[in-house]
Scaffold this motif. Sequence first.
Motif, PDB file in Angstrom:
ATOM      1  N   PRO A  35       0.858  -1.177   0.112  1.00 56.47           N
ATOM      2  CA  PRO A  35       0.011   0.050   0.051  1.00 56.47           C
ATOM      3  C   PRO A  35       0.856   1.252   0.136  1.00 56.47           C
ATOM      4  CG  PRO A  35      -0.935  -1.605   1.336  1.00 56.47           C
ATOM      5  CD  PRO A  35       0.412  -1.975   1.030  1.00 56.47           C
ATOM      6  N   SER A  36       1.854   1.296   0.736  1.00 53.07           N
ATOM      7  CA  SER A  36       2.750   2.457   0.614  1.00 53.07           C
ATOM      8  C   SER A  36       3.373   2.814  -0.642  1.00 53.07           C
ATOM      9  CB  SER A  36       3.794   2.340   1.815  1.00 53.07           C
ATOM     10  OG  SER A  36       4.705   1.306   1.682  1.00 53.07           O
ATOM     11  N   GLN A  37       3.734   1.743  -1.501  1.00 52.56           N
ATOM     12  CA  GLN A  37       4.132   2.039  -2.838  1.00 52.56           C
ATOM     13  C   GLN A  37       3.024   2.577  -3.474  1.00 52.56           C
ATOM     14  OE1 GLN A  37       5.749  -2.131  -2.938  1.00 52.56           O
ATOM     15  NE2 GLN A  37       7.756  -1.447  -3.398  1.00 52.56           N
ATOM     16  N   ILE A  38       1.838   2.165  -3.565  1.00 52.23           N
ATOM     17  CA  ILE A  38       0.976   2.501  -4.310  1.00 52.23           C
ATOM     18  C   ILE A  38       0.513   3.867  -3.942  1.00 52.23           C
ATOM     19  CG2 ILE A  38      -1.667   2.253  -4.795  1.00 52.23           C
ATOM     20  CD1 ILE A  38      -1.249  -0.674  -3.928  1.00 52.23           C
ATOM     21  N   ILE A  39       0.583   4.401  -2.517  1.00 51.16           N
ATOM     22  CA  ILE A  39       0.392   5.648  -2.233  1.00 51.16           C
ATOM     23  C   ILE A  39       1.402   6.720  -2.741  1.00 51.16           C
ATOM     24  CG2 ILE A  39       0.446   7.271  -0.132  1.00 51.16           C
ATOM     25  CD1 ILE A  39      -0.929   5.028   1.384  1.00 51.16           C
ATOM     26  N   GLU A  40       2.489   6.110  -2.678  1.00 54.81           N
ATOM     27  CA  GLU A  40       3.683   7.086  -3.400  1.00 54.81           C
ATOM     28  C   GLU A  40       3.645   7.129  -4.859  1.00 54.81           C
ATOM     29  OE1 GLU A  40       8.369   5.999  -4.314  1.00 54.81           O
ATOM     30  OE2 GLU A  40       7.840   5.547  -2.126  1.00 54.81           O
ATOM     31  N   LYS A  41       2.963   6.269  -5.586  1.00 56.16           N
ATOM     32  CA  LYS A  41       2.780   6.229  -7.077  1.00 56.16           C
ATOM     33  C   LYS A  41       1.443   7.216  -7.506  1.00 56.16           C
ATOM     34  CE  LYS A  41       6.217   3.461  -8.730  1.00 56.16           C
ATOM     35  NZ  LYS A  41       7.348   3.888  -9.642  1.00 56.16           N
ATOM     36  N   LEU A  42       0.552   6.719  -6.733  1.00 56.14           N
ATOM     37  CA  LEU A  42      -0.865   7.290  -7.136  1.00 56.14           C
ATOM     38  C   LEU A  42      -1.631   8.541  -6.164  1.00 56.14           C
ATOM     39  CD1 LEU A  42      -2.718   4.418  -8.125  1.00 56.14           C
ATOM     40  CD2 LEU A  42      -1.427   5.705  -9.593  1.00 56.14           C
ATOM     41  N   GLY A  43      -0.484   8.723  -5.057  1.00 59.00           N
ATOM     42  CA  GLY A  43      -0.991  10.026  -4.076  1.00 59.00           C
ATOM     43  C   GLY A  43      -2.135   9.838  -3.528  1.00 59.00           C
ATOM     44  N   ILE A  44      -2.813   8.542  -3.346  1.00 56.72           N
ATOM     45  CA  ILE A  44      -4.106   8.294  -2.914  1.00 56.72           C
ATOM     46  C   ILE A  44      -4.232   8.440  -1.321  1.00 56.72           C
ATOM     47  CG2 ILE A  44      -6.179   6.718  -2.614  1.00 56.72           C
ATOM     48  CD1 ILE A  44      -5.313   5.844  -5.534  1.00 56.72           C
ATOM     49  N   PRO A  45      -4.914   9.080  -0.600  1.00 55.86           N
ATOM     50  CA  PRO A  45      -4.979   8.816   1.014  1.00 55.86           C
ATOM     51  C   PRO A  45      -4.974   7.586   1.381  1.00 55.86           C
ATOM     52  CG  PRO A  45      -6.289  10.733  -0.057  1.00 55.86           C
ATOM     53  CD  PRO A  45      -5.943   9.932  -1.219  1.00 55.86           C
ATOM     54  N   ASN A  46      -4.340   7.345   2.499  1.00 56.02           N
ATOM     55  CA  ASN A  46      -4.450   5.846   3.137  1.00 56.02           C
ATOM     56  C   ASN A  46      -5.913   4.958   2.987  1.00 56.02           C
ATOM     57  OD1 ASN A  46      -3.197   3.476   3.922  1.00 56.02           O
ATOM     58  ND2 ASN A  46      -3.091   4.403   6.059  1.00 56.02           N
ATOM     59  N   ALA A  47      -6.810   5.783   3.898  1.00 56.77           N
ATOM     60  CA  ALA A  47      -8.121   5.398   3.934  1.00 56.77           C
ATOM     61  C   ALA A  47      -8.768   4.883   2.644  1.00 56.77           C
ATOM     62  CB  ALA A  47      -8.870   6.371   4.949  1.00 56.77           C
ATOM     63  N   THR A  48      -8.603   5.931   1.696  1.00 53.02           N
ATOM     64  CA  THR A  48      -9.210   5.833   0.660  1.00 53.02           C
ATOM     65  C   THR A  48      -8.557   4.543  -0.357  1.00 53.02           C
ATOM     66  OG1 THR A  48      -9.650   8.143   0.300  1.00 53.02           O
ATOM     67  CG2 THR A  48      -9.738   7.059  -1.999  1.00 53.02           C
ATOM     68  N   LEU A  49      -7.506   4.649  -0.342  1.00 53.36           N
ATOM     69  CA  LEU A  49      -6.697   3.165  -0.795  1.00 53.36           C
ATOM     70  C   LEU A  49      -7.193   1.965  -0.155  1.00 53.36           C
ATOM     71  CD1 LEU A  49      -4.795   2.109  -2.866  1.00 53.36           C
ATOM     72  CD2 LEU A  49      -2.840   2.367  -0.833  1.00 53.36           C
TER      73      LEU A  49
END
Length: 109
Positions: A35-49
């Motif tokens: 999830p942290s890699q996805i957040i880094e790439k897409l900039g989606i907030p943690n709860a939304t992801l």
Amino acid sequence: MKNTHAVQVFLALGQESRLNIFRLIVQRGDEGLTPSQIIEKLGIPNATLSFHLKELVQAQLLLVERQSRNLIYRPNAKLVQDLSEFLLDNCCGGNVCVPVKVMKKVKPI
């Protein structure tokens, strides 16, 4: 594959953020992403992801594995293959589909 399952899969992919998440994870293949890699790439907030990943896992598009403290999300290649076969079942009236070569237009001199 049954129609109801195909609809569930398409509904999961019918949201732009989920489609972007799925496409990103597919690019990584068996390596998967945290999830942290996805957040880094897409900039989606943690709860939304978390919400979107839950939807993709529930639709069986993603497989999730715990590795120590991390969750690794990978594409469910078998489901994607089954979905493709479902969509192309009886393609071209049951005949072998031969790709048609697209000829480039030649500009007049």
